[in-house]
Enzyme design. Sequence first.
Site, PDB file in Angstrom:
ATOM      1  N   LYS A 195       0.854  -1.187   0.000  1.00 23.38           N
ATOM      2  CA  LYS A 195       0.000   0.000   0.000  1.00 23.38           C
ATOM      3  C   LYS A 195       0.885   1.229   0.000  1.00 23.38           C
ATOM      4  O   LYS A 195       1.639   1.460   0.950  1.00 23.38           O
ATOM      5  CB  LYS A 195      -0.905  -0.012   1.236  1.00 23.38           C
ATOM      6  CG  LYS A 195      -1.750   1.244   1.357  1.00 23.38           C
ATOM      7  CD  LYS A 195      -2.800   1.119   2.423  1.00 23.38           C
ATOM      8  CE  LYS A 195      -3.575   2.410   2.550  1.00 23.38           C
ATOM      9  NZ  LYS A 195      -4.643   2.320   3.553  1.00 23.38           N
ATOM     10  N   LYS A 248      -2.041  -1.526  -4.017  1.00 19.19           N
ATOM     11  CA  LYS A 248      -2.896  -0.345  -3.970  1.00 19.19           C
ATOM     12  C   LYS A 248      -2.063   0.899  -4.099  1.00 19.19           C
ATOM     13  O   LYS A 248      -1.045   0.984  -3.408  1.00 19.19           O
ATOM     14  CB  LYS A 248      -3.628  -0.373  -2.620  1.00 19.19           C
ATOM     15  CG  LYS A 248      -4.570   0.763  -2.371  1.00 19.19           C
ATOM     16  CD  LYS A 248      -5.310   0.531  -1.071  1.00 19.19           C
ATOM     17  CE  LYS A 248      -6.112   1.775  -0.791  1.00 19.19           C
ATOM     18  NZ  LYS A 248      -6.030   2.208   0.549  1.00 19.19           N
TER      19      LYS A 248
HETATM   20  C1  PBG Z   1      -7.551   3.366   5.357  1.00 17.96           C
HETATM   21  C2  PBG Z   1      -7.767   3.275   3.886  1.00 17.96           C
HETATM   22  C3  PBG Z   1      -7.561   4.255   2.910  1.00 17.96           C
HETATM   23  C4  PBG Z   1      -8.016   3.713   1.703  1.00 17.96           C
HETATM   24  C5  PBG Z   1      -8.437   2.415   1.982  1.00 17.96           C
HETATM   25  N1  PBG Z   1      -8.246   2.164   3.334  1.00 17.96           N
HETATM   26  C6  PBG Z   1      -7.094   5.651   3.021  1.00 17.96           C
HETATM   27  C7  PBG Z   1      -5.695   5.944   3.404  1.00 17.96           C
HETATM   28  O1  PBG Z   1      -4.871   5.043   3.626  1.00 17.96           O
HETATM   29  O2  PBG Z   1      -5.411   7.125   3.547  1.00 17.96           O
HETATM   30  C8  PBG Z   1      -8.068   4.420   0.370  1.00 17.96           C
HETATM   31  C9  PBG Z   1      -9.114   3.924  -0.581  1.00 17.96           C
HETATM   32  C10 PBG Z   1      -9.425   4.840  -1.711  1.00 17.96           C
HETATM   33  O3  PBG Z   1      -8.779   5.876  -1.938  1.00 17.96           O
HETATM   34  O4  PBG Z   1     -10.380   4.516  -2.436  1.00 17.96           O
HETATM   35  N2  PBG Z   1      -6.246   3.455   5.787  1.00 17.96           N
END
Ligand code: PBG
Length: 323
Positions: A195, A248
Amino acid sequence: MSFPELRMRRLRQSPEMREIFAETRLHPSMFVKPLFVVPGSGVRREIPSLPGQFHLSPDEAAREAASLRGKGVLSVLLFGLPEAKDAEGTSALDPEGPVPMAVRAIREASPGTVVMTDVCLCEYTDHGHCGILRGDEVANDVTLEALSAMALVHAEAGAQVIAPSDMMDGRIGAVRHALDGADFSDRLVMAYAAKHASVFYGPFREAAGSAPAFGDRRTYQMPPGNAREAMREVRLDIEEGADAVMVKPAMPYLDIVRRVREMTDLSVAAYQVSGEYVMIEAAAAAGALSREGAILESLTAIRRAGADIIITYYADVAADLIG
Ligand code: PBG
């Protein structure tokens, strides 16, 4: 053989011929639809930062899941917007919070839906960071305890897949251990393994009210330029017991989707995030490109790169388009 004996256009001469020679196909069962759950009942409010997506109360989330199931979309991924926030994100542990309530409502209204839940503190902390703070630092090991407890609350409610998205070290092992210790060895863990710290989460943070109040997430989410480090993250999460691993965002990271696909035999998920969705919506609204074309081409590209599971705000729309 080469031209004129070899003619590639033979393969493309009709829709049927193109279909027969297609290498990449999409199916609704590979899509997961993210849902944003809010307290209350009868609530279905369009999200300003994500036009076409809605804040849903648990009963409405259940209706949505059933409708998705009718389109062949088998799974939803739940995010919660709690009534109250504090420094430690304690509302994440409330069994009457929006997510556990939605899990129960969906399991009851749509037994054929697989319910996944996002496990992370950022929607529940008043500072918006994904973990518990010590000073201005996100403290890793105490956060693991909170995440494990949160996973148990979701499992208790009936969630079948727990998806930790916080990027703390050791969280997959901690969550797996907690689940097994509480007799939830049948529940899966899908790791947000690679991520990246991405600007493409912007619209989500507005939708979830989870933007950090100070600093950013770069001490826990990955630098966008690092692919070998992504492989290390994925390998670690597999060793800690992940049942599936996620990359992601999706579109700007297709090289990483491909590398993870080649590195492991686990199922690979890719998350087409909020910013990717909004870019397509905005370009289509401006008349710059075909919305349907962009949706299908983007999902096809993510699939071609190697994703088995695609988490996408277009799950329902794409299911209709290919159905
Ligand atoms: C929570 C999370 C996030 C997303 C999914 N889980 C936001 C982040 O990490 O700031 C992003 C999903 C999206 O942008 O559609 N941590």
